[in-house]
Scaffold this motif. Structure first.
Motif, mmCIF file in Angstrom:
data_model
loop_
_atom_site.group_PDB
_atom_site.id
_atom_site.type_symbol
_atom_site.label_atom_id
_atom_site.label_comp_id
_atom_site.label_asym_id
_atom_site.label_seq_id
_atom_site.Cartn_x
_atom_site.Cartn_y
_atom_site.Cartn_z
ATOM 1 N N ARG A 159 0.828 -1.215 0.000
ATOM 2 C CA ARG A 159 0.000 0.000 0.000
ATOM 3 C C ARG A 159 0.860 1.262 0.000
ATOM 4 O O ARG A 159 0.550 2.235 -0.689
ATOM 5 C CB ARG A 159 -0.907 0.013 1.232
ATOM 6 N N VAL A 160 1.929 1.233 0.779
ATOM 7 C CA VAL A 160 2.822 2.401 0.828
ATOM 8 C C VAL A 160 3.474 2.624 -0.537
ATOM 9 O O VAL A 160 3.573 3.756 -1.021
ATOM 10 C CB VAL A 160 3.893 2.223 1.922
ATOM 11 N N ALA A 161 3.929 1.535 -1.162
ATOM 12 C CA ALA A 161 4.546 1.653 -2.486
ATOM 13 C C ALA A 161 3.549 2.215 -3.494
ATOM 14 O O ALA A 161 3.912 3.025 -4.359
ATOM 15 C CB ALA A 161 5.056 0.286 -2.939
ATOM 16 N N LEU A 162 2.291 1.806 -3.402
ATOM 17 C CA LEU A 162 1.269 2.331 -4.307
ATOM 18 C C LEU A 162 1.024 3.816 -4.040
ATOM 19 O O LEU A 162 0.919 4.614 -4.979
ATOM 20 C CB LEU A 162 -0.033 1.544 -4.134
ATOM 21 N N ALA A 163 0.966 4.191 -2.766
ATOM 22 C CA ALA A 163 0.775 5.599 -2.422
ATOM 23 C C ALA A 163 1.910 6.450 -2.978
ATOM 24 O O ALA A 163 1.675 7.552 -3.503
ATOM 25 C CB ALA A 163 0.679 5.762 -0.904
ATOM 26 N N ARG A 164 3.136 5.964 -2.870
ATOM 27 C CA ARG A 164 4.286 6.700 -3.404
ATOM 28 C C ARG A 164 4.189 6.822 -4.922
ATOM 29 O O ARG A 164 4.500 7.865 -5.500
ATOM 30 C CB ARG A 164 5.585 6.008 -3.008
ATOM 31 N N SER A 165 3.732 5.751 -5.589
ATOM 32 C CA SER A 165 3.613 5.771 -7.045
ATOM 33 C C SER A 165 2.544 6.749 -7.520
ATOM 34 O O SER A 165 2.667 7.338 -8.597
ATOM 35 C CB SER A 165 3.274 4.360 -7.568
ATOM 36 N N LEU A 166 1.504 6.922 -6.724
ATOM 37 C CA LEU A 166 0.396 7.792 -7.124
ATOM 38 C C LEU A 166 0.584 9.246 -6.679
ATOM 39 O O LEU A 166 -0.129 10.132 -7.154
ATOM 40 C CB LEU A 166 -0.914 7.261 -6.538
ATOM 41 N N ALA A 167 1.533 9.488 -5.776
ATOM 42 C CA ALA A 167 1.671 10.818 -5.171
ATOM 43 C C ALA A 167 1.937 11.906 -6.206
ATOM 44 O O ALA A 167 1.451 13.031 -6.088
ATOM 45 C CB ALA A 167 2.775 10.804 -4.113
ATOM 46 N N ARG A 168 2.707 11.576 -7.253
ATOM 47 C CA ARG A 168 3.050 12.582 -8.261
ATOM 48 C C ARG A 168 2.003 12.688 -9.374
ATOM 49 O O ARG A 168 2.235 13.339 -10.383
ATOM 50 C CB ARG A 168 4.427 12.262 -8.859
ATOM 51 N N GLU A 169 0.871 12.042 -9.161
ATOM 52 C CA GLU A 169 -0.253 12.085 -10.103
ATOM 53 C C GLU A 169 0.180 11.722 -11.525
ATOM 54 O O GLU A 169 0.031 12.507 -12.464
ATOM 55 C CB GLU A 169 -0.916 13.464 -10.089
ATOM 56 N N PRO A 170 0.731 10.523 -11.697
ATOM 57 C CA PRO A 170 1.178 10.123 -13.034
ATOM 58 C C PRO A 170 -0.003 9.948 -13.986
ATOM 59 O O PRO A 170 -1.118 9.614 -13.562
ATOM 60 C CB PRO A 170 1.867 8.779 -12.777
#
Length: 383
Positions: A159-170
């Protein structure tokens, strides 16, 4: 080498504008092609799975989209923009790796904030904190913001890895075997949770996996790869119910494959005691005398009790029927898998619901049975 005749490879998800277009993409390492001549359209907000066994080229394809590998040929267009000259760190994509690649010396919050702190021009500290809080709330990890990765379970790290991946709004989210590190029980629970999060954010997603169940559960469409090329593209239902070749039929789920030659509307096969009736339009349209295979899913096979020596006669027009013997039975609760033996020794698999037998006892190992299926349930394949 298997043939590659992709179906629907140039069409995105129905009704969705094309978001990512891949044109004749290839990658060569020395004299060997890891990816060859892949063309594919992916629709906006679509979850697309690249499915294949190890070494088929799916991760190399994903890495080229991310900018981590340079294509040997072809183009990658995101909303019409050619990404060839755009370095990985400037592409509007983000990739979540199989290992999650979380920084062990950072807290959960700092891991999610890491990519935001690399942005130029710089984000304000308050804006970063607000975005991190928003992402952790999305994945239900706010209460763990001050913990370090080693203090989390595998599912929590994911979940943390997903949150990091989505944080920059790719604009494009790339997932490389995102659930492989989880055990089977947690992986099954997480599949729907991950899909729900991706849909809530509304990001286009490409998922790489070797797990057919994962692809069938999570993806809107699936692209099956073999030896660096696309074999078939379609929805999970299309690929499972109407495979376009033996590779697809055998790779997704289990199937019974009968080989033979076409005689009108029948397949004369040494695998089956009499010519197999198939339905017009059930897959390919081969010429008479041509070589073909018929794919029949185990759940389409009907199993009936019979006394030894009883004649097996079709009860309905277009029905295939044969005598068989129960070789083995795998009991799975609500259904059982019957491993059957046809008169010539050919093995056949049937998946039978427990309710099928009603109040009577199901046949045991070694007992004679009758197998049948309607012609439309088989899919004719030419390759």
């Amino acid at each position: 080498m298997s043939e590659r005749v992709p179906q629907g490879a140039s069409e995105g998800l129905a009704g969705a504008p094309v978001h990512l277009r891949i044109e004749r993409l290839g990658k060569r390492f020395g004299d060997a092609w890891a990816v060859r001549e892949v063309s594919l359209d992916i629709g906006e907000r679509e979850i697309f799975a690249l499915l294949g066994s190890s070494g088929c080229g799916k991760s190399t394809l994903l890495r080229m989209i991310a900018g981590l590998e340079t294509p040997s040929s072809g183009r990658i267009l995101l909303d019409g923009e050619d990404l060839a000259a755009v370095p990985a760190h400037r592409r509007p994509t983000n990739m979540m790796f199989q290992s999650y690649a979380l920084f062990p010396h950072m807290t959960v919050a700092d891991n999610v904030a890491f990519g935001l702190r690399q942005l130029r021009p710089r984000m304000a500290r308050a804006a970063i904190a607000a975005r991190v809080d928003e992402m952790l709330e999305l994945v239900q990890m706010r209460a763990f913001a001050r913990r370090r990765p080693q203090e989390l379970s595998g599912g929590q790290q994911q979940r943390v890895a997903l949150a990091r991946s989505l944080a920059r709004e790719p604009r494009l989210l790339l997932l490389d075997e995102p659930l492989a590190a989880l055990d089977k029980r947690i992986r099954q629970q997480t599949q729907f949770e991950l899909v729900g999060l991706i849909r809530r954010v509304g990001v286009t997603c490409i998922l790489v996996t070797h797990d057919q169940e994962e692809a069938m559960t999570m993806a809107d469409r699936i692209g099956i790869l073999s030896e660096g090329g696309l074999v078939q593209v379609g929805t999970p239902g299309e690929i499972y119910e109407r495979p376009n070749c033996r590779f697809s039929a055998g790779f997704i789920g289990e199937t019974n494959l009968f080989h033979g030659r076409i005689e009108g509307d029948r397949l004369a096969s040494s695998d089956f005691p009499q010519p197999i009736v198939f339905a017009a339009g059930a897959g390919a349209s081969p010429p008479s005398g041509g070589e073909a295979w018929l794919s029949l899913r185990p759940e389409c096979v009907r199993v009936h009790r019979r006394a030894a020596g009883d004649a097996c006669v079709a009860e309905h027009p277009g029905e295939n029927v044969a005598a068989a013997e129960v070789a083995e039975i795998a009991y799975l609760g609500g259904r059982s898998i019957y491993h059957l033996r046809l008169p010539g020794g050919r093995a056949m698999i049937a998946s039978v619901p427990a309710a099928h037998w009603g109040e009577t006892a199901p046949p045991a190992r070694g007992e004679p049975v009758r197998v049948s299926w309607p012609a439309p349930d088989g899919v004719l394949l030419l390759r």
